[in-house]
Design a protein around this motif. Structure first.
Motif, short mmCIF file in Angstrom:
data_model
loop_
_atom_site.label_atom_id
_atom_site.label_comp_id
_atom_site.label_asym_id
_atom_site.label_seq_id
_atom_site.Cartn_x
_atom_site.Cartn_y
_atom_site.Cartn_z
N VAL A 42 0.86 -1.19 0.00
CA VAL A 42 0.00 0.00 0.00
C VAL A 42 0.89 1.23 0.00
O VAL A 42 1.82 1.33 0.81
N GLN A 43 0.62 2.14 -0.90
CA GLN A 43 1.26 3.46 -0.89
C GLN A 43 0.29 4.47 -0.28
O GLN A 43 -0.91 4.43 -0.54
N VAL A 44 0.84 5.40 0.49
CA VAL A 44 0.05 6.54 0.98
C VAL A 44 0.86 7.80 0.69
O VAL A 44 2.04 7.89 1.03
N SER A 45 0.20 8.75 0.05
CA SER A 45 0.84 10.03 -0.25
C SER A 45 -0.24 11.10 -0.28
O SER A 45 -1.37 10.86 0.16
N SER A 46 0.09 12.27 -0.81
CA SER A 46 -0.89 13.35 -0.86
C SER A 46 -1.12 13.86 -2.27
O SER A 46 -1.51 15.03 -2.45
N GLY A 47 -0.93 13.00 -3.26
CA GLY A 47 -1.21 13.45 -4.61
C GLY A 47 -0.77 12.47 -5.66
O GLY A 47 0.02 11.54 -5.41
N ALA A 48 -1.29 12.68 -6.87
CA ALA A 48 -0.88 11.94 -8.07
C ALA A 48 -1.12 12.91 -9.23
O ALA A 48 -2.10 12.82 -9.94
N PHE A 49 -0.22 13.85 -9.37
CA PHE A 49 -0.37 14.95 -10.33
C PHE A 49 0.22 14.55 -11.68
O PHE A 49 1.28 13.93 -11.73
N PRO A 50 -0.43 14.87 -12.80
CA PRO A 50 -1.63 15.71 -12.92
C PRO A 50 -2.94 14.95 -12.99
O PRO A 50 -3.96 15.56 -13.30
N ARG A 51 -2.93 13.62 -12.74
CA ARG A 51 -4.22 12.93 -12.76
C ARG A 51 -5.20 13.65 -11.84
O ARG A 51 -6.33 13.94 -12.23
N PHE A 52 -4.79 13.92 -10.62
CA PHE A 52 -5.58 14.74 -9.71
C PHE A 52 -4.92 16.11 -9.58
O PHE A 52 -3.69 16.21 -9.56
N ALA A 53 -5.75 17.14 -9.50
CA ALA A 53 -5.22 18.48 -9.30
C ALA A 53 -4.45 18.53 -7.98
O ALA A 53 -4.83 17.90 -7.00
N ARG A 54 -3.35 19.27 -7.96
CA ARG A 54 -2.60 19.39 -6.71
C ARG A 54 -3.38 20.28 -5.74
O ARG A 54 -4.02 21.26 -6.13
N ASN A 55 -3.34 19.91 -4.47
CA ASN A 55 -4.01 20.68 -3.43
C ASN A 55 -3.09 21.81 -3.00
O ASN A 55 -2.00 21.57 -2.48
N PRO A 56 -3.50 23.08 -3.21
CA PRO A 56 -2.60 24.18 -2.87
C PRO A 56 -2.42 24.39 -1.38
O PRO A 56 -1.52 25.10 -0.95
N GLY A 57 -3.29 23.77 -0.56
CA GLY A 57 -3.17 23.90 0.89
C GLY A 57 -3.70 25.20 1.45
O GLY A 57 -3.44 25.52 2.62
N THR A 58 -4.45 25.95 0.65
CA THR A 58 -4.94 27.27 1.09
C THR A 58 -6.45 27.36 1.18
O THR A 58 -6.97 28.32 1.75
N GLY A 59 -7.17 26.42 0.58
CA GLY A 59 -8.61 26.51 0.56
C GLY A 59 -9.16 27.44 -0.50
O GLY A 59 -10.37 27.64 -0.58
N GLU A 60 -8.29 28.02 -1.33
CA GLU A 60 -8.75 28.90 -2.40
C GLU A 60 -9.50 28.10 -3.46
O GLU A 60 -9.25 26.91 -3.64
N PRO A 61 -10.40 28.73 -4.20
CA PRO A 61 -11.07 28.03 -5.31
C PRO A 61 -10.04 27.51 -6.31
O PRO A 61 -9.05 28.18 -6.60
#
Length: 565
Positions: A515-534
């Motif tokens: 099992v891998q755990v991370s916080s992204g798979a870009f660009p398949r998923f948009a990167r989370n900017p960590g700011t809550g902005e639209p």
């Protein structure tokens, strides 16, 4: 404008006005034989096929759409008709690969350009007009003197979605539909607020925006790097200009209108599926972008008392195996129903078990006989069905300016999709791995896969990406399925329930489950900017420190459907 086919009553003949013989390479020559080999088809009934171009089809609002008709040069009138509606044009190798094999083996084929594409009138607004235009096209088609008494709808991706758009109101001449790597609510799953998939809708928008340029396919290949770089653009609502040199309304819409927005209601046909009464044979792939929705459509048909067929292969969206199986199902299942015959008998579900590399029959999806088994994350990178001990969480640093990349898996383009070596990905410091000891017996996993990850971030906004891998005796780690969940209160310890793609995988004795755990798979998923902005207007990127817990109070686990022994 008169339809040139209206005056044709005698058997189909290539010498008539409005009919063009195929180029020699397609008219029974090397091209026909090459397609036969590529699609694993048997010999044709004829290799002499002709095409009638630019048949005008009037819509209720006066817009005229254009269609081509492919048929055997002799005795084509009255044959069952396969209808393909496409936004990608009526010329070129892909359409030839879809139309010619059918026209050589018992069908005549009508290929129509959807509204606003490749000569058809109106404006192309993805998904909006396909129901009304599709119903009007069927009314036109069944009134043609050459159409015959049977119609089959076939095609993949967008070409399959347009089938669902009309499938609850089909005229009696339609005997079957064959939706291929598609679903009734196309693209909506990409636009979920809790798992926004950037790559597929963005690349599709770029492709469609430039597809009518001269040498479009070559230009797309040459512009591959530019398109990839454009996805790093901030704010994202300027990425279309970075890729195309101009704005794309579709890309703008997909950035600001989420999956539940009424903006997409014209393309959401999920509520129609239960009312579909004609036979359905669907073709899907384990690494296809539409798999969860396609399985949902199949289950909706079953729940409504229908008897649909489903074939799931080891394919990504654009794999050659998809084209081959689509042709097979159209010719075996579709043509049989068009002739009033029963198709060859087989199980309702036919699926390919990866790892075993073999086909398996099942009575339903998911198949019976598999029970959820929890594989718990343990300290020191271990994975076990045993309960985790008291332990400190593992941590990693995620920086959206250097996002964790997507490697293989569910991707739009075949070159990047499917099963890949994950060695380089797993060596990154922002990827955690948890692995079982070498298995002492085979472990067969077929069905829906989920993960429950106890997670905390230094920021309120964070993503949790989970991937299941098969590690062979040599240590090569190959991705099986994965999924992502976006959190909005991640600074508090949260149990993130991540839906991975469904799968069928045999983990052989001597292999290991990882099992891998991370916080992204870009660009398949948009990167989370960590700011809550639209997502469309975010301009700031904030790195985060993430923690994954694995202790008795917070037992992170992967939940696999394992075959009962």
């Amino acid at each position: 404008m008169a339809d040139r086919a209206d005056d044709v009553q005698e058997p189909f003949a290539g010498a008539r006005e409005g009919f063009e013989p195929l180029p020699p390479a397609r008219r029974g020559g090397r091209g026909s034989r090459l397609v036969q080999r590529l699609l694993h088809l048997g010999p044709p009934l004829t290799r002499s096929v002709a095409v009638q171009r630019d048949l005008p089809v009037s819509m209720p609002d006066g817009t005229v759409l254009l269609a081509d008709r492919w048929a055997p040069r002799a005795d084509g009138d009255g044959l069952p008709t396969a209808l393909i509606r496409t936004p990608y044009g009526r010329r070129g190798p892909m359409i030839a690969m879809a139309a010619v094999p059918l026209a050589e083996r018992g069908f005549q084929v009508v290929v129509q350009s959807t509204r606003g594409t490749f000569g058809s009138g109106g404006v192309h607004v993805p998904f909006r007009d396909e129901r009304e235009d599709g119903l009007a096209t069927l009314d036109w088609l069944v009134s043609r003197p050459w159409c015959g008494e049977s119609v089959v709808l076939t095609g993949g991706s967008y070409l399959g979605h347009v089938q669902w758009a009309v499938a609850d109101r089909l005229p009696p001449q339609v005997k079957a539909i064959i939706p291929v790597v598609t679903e009734s609510a196309l693209t909506l799953d990409f636009l979920r607020e809790d798992a926004f998939s950037l790559e597929t809708p963005f690349r599709w928008g770029v492709m469609v925006a430039g597809q009518e340029r001269r040498a479009a396919m070559l230009r797309q290949l040459l512009d591959e790097r530019r398109t990839h770089r454009a996805q790093f653009t901030l704010p994202l609502d300027r990425a279309d200009t970075a890729a195309l040199g101009r704005r794309s309304q579709y890309i703008q819409d997909m950035l600001v209108h989420g999956a539940d927005d009424p903006h997409w209601s014209g393309g959401d046909h999920r509520a129609r599926v239960a009312d579909v009464s004609v036979p359905v044979s669907s073709v899907a792939g384990w690494y296809d972008i539409f798999l969860p929705g396609q399985l949902g459509d199949h289950q909706a048909l079953r729940a409504a008392g229908r008897e649909p067929r489903l074939t799931i292969g080891p394919w990504s969206h654009a794999a050659m195996g998809v084209f081959a199986e689509a042709a097979t199902q159209t010719l075996s299942f579709g043509l049989a129903h068009a002739r009033g015959e029963q198709p060859p008998e087989r199980a309702p579900v036919r699926l390919y078990v990866m790892g075993e590399e073999a086909w398996r029959d099942a009575e339903s999806w998911p198949p019976p006989g598999y029970e959820p088994c929890r594989f718990h994350l343990h300290p020191d990178g271990a994975l076990s069905t045993g309960e985790p001990p008291e332990s400190d969480p593992d941590g990693y640093h995620y920086d959206p300016a250097d996002p964790t990349p997507a490697v293989g898996g569910v991707r739009l383009t075949g070159r990047h999709a499917g099963r890949k070596d994950n060695t380089a990905l797993e060596s990154r410091p922002d990827v955690l791995t948890y692995t079982t000891p070498a298995l002492d017996t085979d472990v067969e996993v077929i069905g829906e896969v989920t993960a429950e990850i106890w997670f905390r971030s230094s920021l309120p906004w964070a993503d949790v990406f989970v991937r299941l891998c098969d590690v062979d005796e040599k240590g090569r780690s190959t991705n099986v399925c994965d999924g992502l969940l976006s959190l909005t209160e991640a600074e508090s310890t949260t149990r993130a329930t991540v839906r991975l793609w469904p799968t069928a995988q045999l983990f052989k004795k001597g292999h290991r489950i990882r099992v891998q755990v991370s916080s992204g798979a870009f660009p398949r998923f948009a990167r989370n900017p960590g700011t809550g902005e639209p997502r469309a207007t975010a301009t700031t990127l904030r790195a985060a420190d993430q923690q994954v817990f694995h202790d008795p109070a917070r037992p992170s686990a992967l939940v696999l459907p394992v075959r009962r022994t």
